[in-house]
Scaffold this active site. Structure first.
Site, PDB file in Angstrom:
ATOM      1  N   TYR A 142      -9.351  -6.162 -10.010  1.00  0.00           N
ATOM      2  CA  TYR A 142      -9.827  -5.827  -8.660  1.00  0.00           C
ATOM      3  C   TYR A 142     -11.251  -5.260  -8.735  1.00  0.00           C
ATOM      4  CZ  TYR A 142      -9.929  -3.626  -4.027  1.00  0.00           C
ATOM      5  OH  TYR A 142     -10.268  -3.262  -2.747  1.00  0.00           O
TER       6      TYR A 142
ATOM      7  N   ASP B 147      -6.488   0.096   3.664  1.00  0.00           N
ATOM      8  CA  ASP B 147      -5.106   0.565   3.579  1.00  0.00           C
ATOM      9  C   ASP B 147      -4.940   1.967   4.157  1.00  0.00           C
ATOM     10  OD1 ASP B 147      -5.090  -1.768   2.181  1.00  0.00           O
ATOM     11  OD2 ASP B 147      -4.691  -0.872   0.234  1.00  0.00           O
TER      12      ASP B 147
ATOM     13  N   SER C  57       0.795  -1.228   0.000  1.00  0.00           N
ATOM     14  CA  SER C  57       0.000   0.000   0.000  1.00  0.00           C
ATOM     15  C   SER C  57       0.825   1.275   0.000  1.00  0.00           C
ATOM     16  CB  SER C  57      -0.940   0.045   1.200  1.00  0.00           C
ATOM     17  OG  SER C  57      -1.810  -1.006   1.142  1.00  0.00           O
TER      18      SER C  57
HETATM   19  C1  GLA Z   1      -6.184  -3.551  -1.716  1.00  0.00           C
HETATM   20  C2  GLA Z   1      -7.266  -2.516  -1.422  1.00  0.00           C
HETATM   21  C3  GLA Z   1      -7.911  -2.763  -0.060  1.00  0.00           C
HETATM   22  C4  GLA Z   1      -8.364  -4.207   0.096  1.00  0.00           C
HETATM   23  C5  GLA Z   1      -7.251  -5.168  -0.324  1.00  0.00           C
HETATM   24  C6  GLA Z   1      -7.723  -6.590  -0.335  1.00  0.00           C
HETATM   25  O1  GLA Z   1      -5.104  -3.410  -0.836  1.00  0.00           O
HETATM   26  O2  GLA Z   1      -6.740  -1.220  -1.445  1.00  0.00           O
HETATM   27  O3  GLA Z   1      -8.991  -1.869   0.135  1.00  0.00           O
HETATM   28  O4  GLA Z   1      -9.543  -4.446  -0.613  1.00  0.00           O
HETATM   29  O5  GLA Z   1      -6.726  -4.855  -1.584  1.00  0.00           O
HETATM   30  O6  GLA Z   1      -8.057  -7.008   0.939  1.00  0.00           O
END
Ligand code: GLA
Length: 381
Positions: free
Chosen positions: A217, A167, A121
């Protein structure tokens, strides 16, 4: 890093800066549950994005990133999404500054050590550090949750990733030695001590960059919404997958698209795993927790289909080391890091061993990061 960014700012802009830092995150369990109003269990890490900032009088955002030898200038009256990482800064200006009345711009230096595209992140850390810095220099009085929500909107509308809140929340609310159990339905959270002197968290990077995975995603999120919309026809009380019981899902299995069914099944089971996992952590049952991590990976790979060959390989390889108690793909998926729980005394053995195994098969050495669960975003004055 703090000294370095102060020096860079002084050299580049010829004045002193206010410094903000915000970390990346790990997530012990509870993946792809946040945008389904479920629970997550992240912790902030000891790797940060640093922002040096001062206001200026020319209504410009001037950005310099020494690491990439890049500099950008944007008029703050005309912020819009752009290609590349400066879009995150522009999004934060758009969402947290009452920019129309603002008579000042800002000079900014960015640096950091959160690896990009590794599932830790870095973009949430960038938004969080910048949001906190803006809040401080313009005395906006925003809460950390408000900054996190602005950072989430920035991802949605300035980077086209319809992410959940995990995140951004984790980067802004992290506490050393603790993970956070966040209920993404009402944003209530509690700190759970992550205090196991005999174990540590090791991230192993598949070196497959997940940066192109945003469309997949977003597709996962749409599939979950499709499941909710279908089931709510029969059960009006259902507004998100959080409201769905396994019996209800299974009762309608044959009427649901098989892919949508698998996605929903994973989310329901993952939420359940997280709740059980918190009990195990509180009882100090690390081995039992580790088993849930393996089960989570299986679901991520088979039902949610957000793993990749390399991550599957790493999890299977990790399993062959007796010192590893649990392993799974972490974050959005499609590469990036796997997270493992490893006996501290045998960390070197594991790191060397997995690097060798992966190297033999894929011809590259995976970076390994031994992580401390650390403090969240802060102003370093
Ligand atoms: C990414 C997204 C989060 C979450 C994860 C999976 O990091 O930014 O919000 O959905 O994937 O858990």
């Amino acid at each position: 890093m703090e000294k370095q960014i102060r020096r860079q700012f002084q050299q580049y802009f010829g004045k002193d800066a206010l410094i903000a830092a915000a970390p990346g995150r790990v997530n012990l369990i509870g993946e792809h549950t946040d945008y389904n109003e479920g629970f997550v269990l992240p912790g902030a890490i000891d790797r940060n994005i640093y922002i040096g900032i001062d206001s200026n009088t020319n209504r410009l955002l001037n950005v310099y990133a020494e690491q990439y030898q890049e500099k950008f200038t944007f008029p703050i009256d005309d912020v819009h999404p752009v290609k590349g990482w400066p879009t995150y800064l522009l999004g934060m200006i758009y969402y947290i500054l009452p920019h129309k009345q603002l008579s000042q711009g800002m000079d900014v230096v960015v640096t950091g050590n959160v690896p990009v595209g590794a599932g830790m992140s870095s973009s949430a850390a960038l938004c969080s550090a910048f949001g906190l810095a803006l809040n401080e220099i313009f005395r906006l009085g925003l809460s950390r949750m408000e900054i996190a929500l602005a950072a989430q909107k920035t991802e949605h509308h300035f980077a086209s990733l319809n992410c959940g809140i995990m995140d951004q929340f984790a980067s802004l609310h992290g506490k050393a030695g603790h993970v956070m159990k966040l209920d993404c339905r009402n944003l209530e959270y509690e700190y759970i001590p992550f205090d196991f002197p005999g174990y540590c968290i090791v991230l192993v990077n598949s070196m497959v960059s997940h940066s192109l995975a945003s469309s997949a995603y977003n597709e996962r999120r749409r599939q979950c919404e499709e499941g909710v919309s279908f089931l709510s026809r029969f059960y009006p009380e259902i507004h998100s997958l959080r409201d769905v019981r396994l019996e209800q899902l299974n009762h309608h299995r044959s009427e649901l698209d098989p892919v949508v069914y698998k996605r929903c099944l994973f989310v329901l089971q993952e939420n359940q795993r997280l709740l059980e996992g918190c009990d195990f952590l509180e009882a100090g049952r690390i081995e039992a927790f580790g088993k849930l991590m393996y089960a989570s990976h299986e679901g991520l790979s088979r039902d949610y289909e957000v793993s990749c060959e390399e991550s599957d390989f790493l999890v299977e390889a990790a399993r062959t080391f007796p010192e590893v108690k649990g392993a799974r793909q972490m974050g959005g998926g499609f590469g990036g890091c796997i997270i493992t729980l490893v006996e501290k005394d045998h960390t070197d053995h594991f790191v060397n061993g997995i690097q060798e195994k992966y190297g033999k098969t894929y011809g590259k050495t995976p970076d390994c990061f031994i992580m401390q669960v650390a403090e969240g975003a802060r102003i370093l004055a």
